[in-house]
Write an enzyme that holds these catalytic residues in place. Structure first.
Site, short mmCIF file in Angstrom:
data_model
loop_
_atom_site.label_atom_id
_atom_site.label_comp_id
_atom_site.label_asym_id
_atom_site.label_seq_id
_atom_site.Cartn_x
_atom_site.Cartn_y
_atom_site.Cartn_z
N HIS A 1 -10.10 41.31 -5.20
CA HIS A 1 -9.34 40.05 -5.17
C HIS A 1 -9.83 39.08 -4.09
CE1 HIS A 1 -6.88 41.51 -8.29
NE2 HIS A 1 -5.93 42.10 -7.58
N ASP B 1 -3.68 50.32 -15.22
CA ASP B 1 -4.35 49.37 -14.34
C ASP B 1 -5.73 49.17 -14.92
OD1 ASP B 1 -5.02 47.65 -12.34
OD2 ASP B 1 -4.81 49.07 -10.69
N GLU C 1 -2.83 39.88 -15.88
CA GLU C 1 -3.76 39.03 -15.15
C GLU C 1 -4.89 38.57 -16.07
OE1 GLU C 1 -4.89 41.28 -11.50
OE2 GLU C 1 -3.31 42.63 -12.21
N ARG D 1 -12.09 43.91 -9.12
CA ARG D 1 -13.00 44.63 -8.23
C ARG D 1 -14.47 44.32 -8.50
NH1 ARG D 1 -8.47 47.28 -9.28
NH2 ARG D 1 -7.44 48.39 -7.57
N HIS E 1 -1.42 36.38 -9.90
CA HIS E 1 -1.04 37.79 -9.85
C HIS E 1 0.49 37.97 -9.86
CE1 HIS E 1 -1.38 42.03 -8.99
NE2 HIS E 1 -2.71 41.94 -8.87
#
Length: 341
Positions: A103, A242, A300, A78, A173
């Site tokens: 993304h 996350d 990631e 982000r 991803h």
């Protein structure tokens, strides 16, 4: 080997390429540079797919949100407020995640058809991102090379050049489920997968980046000691993650192993080595149908979220005359017994 995988609404064909070496089989799509399947053996020698995916193109077109197996960019993760300053000018990006850019925007690398060229034991994917695309400055020439080495490890090497100052932060991803997902081979558009919450993760990161309600970094890096974010010793992943981890090694010229994921049920082990300074751990709590929440785990490798707005974070700026380079290697192994032998 390559085959026609499907056709976009404008008539553009999408091909699937298959790589195979040392017991590993990888299937890659020209659409989004997607890793559709990674097939490796379990402790009984049975080969199975360990990444979430769809068996047909329609599945990816109908469910773009999870970015299943895709190459994402120009900027993975982000950027707050969908804007950033560079050399005295503020650049406004496509806001596709509330007020933020995620993304790469509405039509990032995950929704492009890449040019694909075979290379020894691999594939080289290329595309050009025009100046101003999704708000990012500069004409960016991007290449990603997938290779299988003599051990069956999957390498992902990124390169980019630009004609004007810009920011670059790509990643892959893929969602891993080492128990075997069954996806990528079934008759339907997708396959509902069991959870990956029983996996065990070791991650060489003493700090992580706390976030606000919009998953934008909030404050300084935080020590993982005594928190649920501490994976320096292998333990079950569970759910509710996350977050960006600040890898202890920092940026390195060659990949350094930073993570190990293990599925006791199958004996499969995934190792991750990278040149990148960060890793986003996402336990897929919000993934939707046809998959269940927690169906896979995304690891990631990347620079940190919102780096263009954070002078204290490792820089993601790329200037004319420079070449962006990044490399991540996914290795595969098996533990034969419950003791880890």
């Amino acid at each position: 080997m390559n085959e026609l995988f499907g056709t976009l609404s404008d008539g553009t064909p999408v091909h699937r390429w298959t790589l195979e070496r040392a017991g590993t089989r990888v299937r890659v799509l020209s659409y989004g540079g997607i890793v559709q399947a990674v097939e490796v053996p379990d402790r009984e020698g049975r080969s199975g797919n360990v990444v979430l995916g769809f068996s047909g193109l329609d599945g990816y077109l109908a469910h773009p949100g999870p970015y299943l197996g895709a190459l994402v960019g120009r900027y993975a993760n982000r950027i707050a407020g969908a804007r950033f300053p560079l050399d005295g000018r503020v650049h406004t990006l496509a806001a596709n995640n509330g007020p933020n850019s995620l993304h790469g925007g509405e039509r990032g690398f995950d929704k492009r058809v890449w040019d694909v060229t075979p290379v020894p034991h691999g594939l080289r994917l290329t595309l050009v991102s025009a100046d101003g695309e999704e708000g990012f400055p500069g004409r960016l020439e991007m290449s990603v090379t997938y290779t299988l080495d003599e051990r069956g490890a999957l390498g992902v090497a990124y390169e980019a050049v630009t004609d004007a100052p810009t920011v670059v932060n790509p990643t892959n991803h893929s969602y891993w489920n080492l128990a075997g997902t069954g996806s990528g081979a079934g008759p339907g558009p997708g396959v509902r997968s069991g959870g990956a919450g029983g996996h065990e993760l070791r991650l060489a990161a003493s700090r992580f980046t706390p976030v606000d309600a919009d998953l934008i970094p909030a404050g300084d890096h935080r020590d993982v000691t005594g928190t649920r974010f501490d994976f320096r010793e292998a333990r079950g992943t569970g759910t509710g993650y996350d977050h960006n981890y600040v890898l202890d090694k920092g940026v390195t010229p060659a990949p350094v192993e930073v993570a190990e994921l293990y599925a006791p049920a199958s004996g499969r082990v995934l190792t991750v080595a990278t040149t990148e300074p960060g890793m986003q751990l996402y336990t897929a709590d919000h993934i939707g149908e046809p998959f269940a929440p927690g169906a896979g785990i995304a690891l990631e490798t990347q620079h940190f979220p919102d780096s263009p707005n954070r002078p204290g974070f490792p820089s993601t700026v790329l200037r004319p005359g420079e070449t962006f380079r990044s490399e991540t290697v996914y290795g595969f192994a098996v533990r034969r017994g419950p003791s880890g032998t």
